[in-house]
Design an enzyme around this catalytic site. Structure first.
Site, PDB file in Angstrom:
ATOM      1  N   HIS A  93       0.844  -1.166   0.049  1.00 55.93           N
ATOM      2  CA  HIS A  93      -0.063   0.064  -0.132  1.00 55.93           C
ATOM      3  C   HIS A  93       0.989   1.444  -0.108  1.00 55.93           C
ATOM      4  CE1 HIS A  93      -3.846  -2.137   1.711  1.00 55.93           C
ATOM      5  NE2 HIS A  93      -3.195  -2.821   1.057  1.00 55.93           N
ATOM      6  N   GLU A 105       1.083   3.786   1.772  1.00 57.57           N
ATOM      7  CA  GLU A 105       1.803   4.131   3.142  1.00 57.57           C
ATOM      8  C   GLU A 105       2.868   3.142   3.541  1.00 57.57           C
ATOM      9  OE1 GLU A 105      -1.484   3.454   2.441  1.00 57.57           O
ATOM     10  OE2 GLU A 105      -2.857   4.545   3.736  1.00 57.57           O
ATOM     11  N   CYS A 129      -6.007   1.941   5.748  1.00 59.42           N
ATOM     12  CA  CYS A 129      -6.610   0.464   6.242  1.00 59.42           C
ATOM     13  C   CYS A 129      -6.411  -0.050   7.421  1.00 59.42           C
ATOM     14  CB  CYS A 129      -6.396  -0.279   4.922  1.00 59.42           C
ATOM     15  SG  CYS A 129      -4.631  -0.931   5.160  1.00 59.42           S
ATOM     16  N   CYS A 167      -2.288  -0.516   7.341  1.00 54.51           N
ATOM     17  CA  CYS A 167      -1.508   0.714   7.329  1.00 54.51           C
ATOM     18  C   CYS A 167      -1.825   1.506   8.803  1.00 54.51           C
ATOM     19  CB  CYS A 167      -1.837   1.716   6.066  1.00 54.51           C
ATOM     20  SG  CYS A 167      -1.381   0.685   4.670  1.00 54.51           S
TER      21      CYS A 167
HETATM   22 ZN   LIG Z   1      -3.340   0.306   3.744  1.00 57.82          ZN
END
Ligand SMILES: [Zn+2]
Length: 177
Positions: free
Chosen positions: A49, A51, A84, A87
């Protein structure tokens, strides 16, 4: 945030991953340390992801696992969307002192992404650990990139003729954040 949203849009336009970007800045000087974009589909790795990529690149660059270590400038994460579950979990370990987000969870979920089992009071949990959280920064602009990706994904889906390809497209759009 404008810079991060632009990166998320470019990731969509150049088909290099999902519609998300994140950057690590020095909190006081505003100096950019790292930029991450979502690379899940392009690299075939579920943890990539935006991040996570931004954390990894900044920590490698600064040669430390703790962006909040003694004697260091304070760092902040600026993300085009709220984190999410994964993260969110990575934020306290990263050492950042502030998190700034654009699109809301609801914007992300509305185009079919899953945020995972994230706690409802995630902001308080971070603030309890001394991490400031600021949400909804340029939310509309950030959400428009999600919408753009969704419509782009729709076009790919509709242009495919075999069911196998349809499944691949559905998976790539539906399971990536
Ligand atoms: Zn994430």
């Amino acid at each position: 945030m404008s810079f991060v949203i632009e990166a998320s849009g470019r990731n969509v336009a150049e088909q290099t991953g999902g519609p998300f970007a994140a950057a690590i800045f020095e909190k006081d000087s505003g100096r950019l340390v790292s930029l991450g974009v979502n690379l899940v589909t392009t690299e075939g790795m579920s943890i990539l992801h935006a991040e996570m990529v931004a954390f990894a690149v900044s920590q490698k660059k600064l040669n430390t696992y703790d962006l909040g270590g003694r004697g260091m400038a304070n760092h902040e994460l600026v993300a085009s969307a709220e984190p999410c579950a994964m993260c969110f979990g990575a934020i306290p370990w990263s050492g950042v002192r502030r998190v700034i987000t654009g699109a809301r969870d609801s914007d992300t979920r509305s185009i079919g992404f899953d945020e995972g089992p994230k706690m409802v009071n995630w902001k308080e949990e971070l603030e309890n650990r001394g991490i400031e959280v600021i949400c909804d920064v340029q939310r509309e602009e950030a959400a428009s990139v999600l919408a753009e990706y969704s419509s782009y994904g729709g076009r790919i889906y509709n242009s495919r003729e075999t069911s196998i390809e349809n499944e691949v497209v559905k998976k790539s759009v539906g399971s990536v954040k």
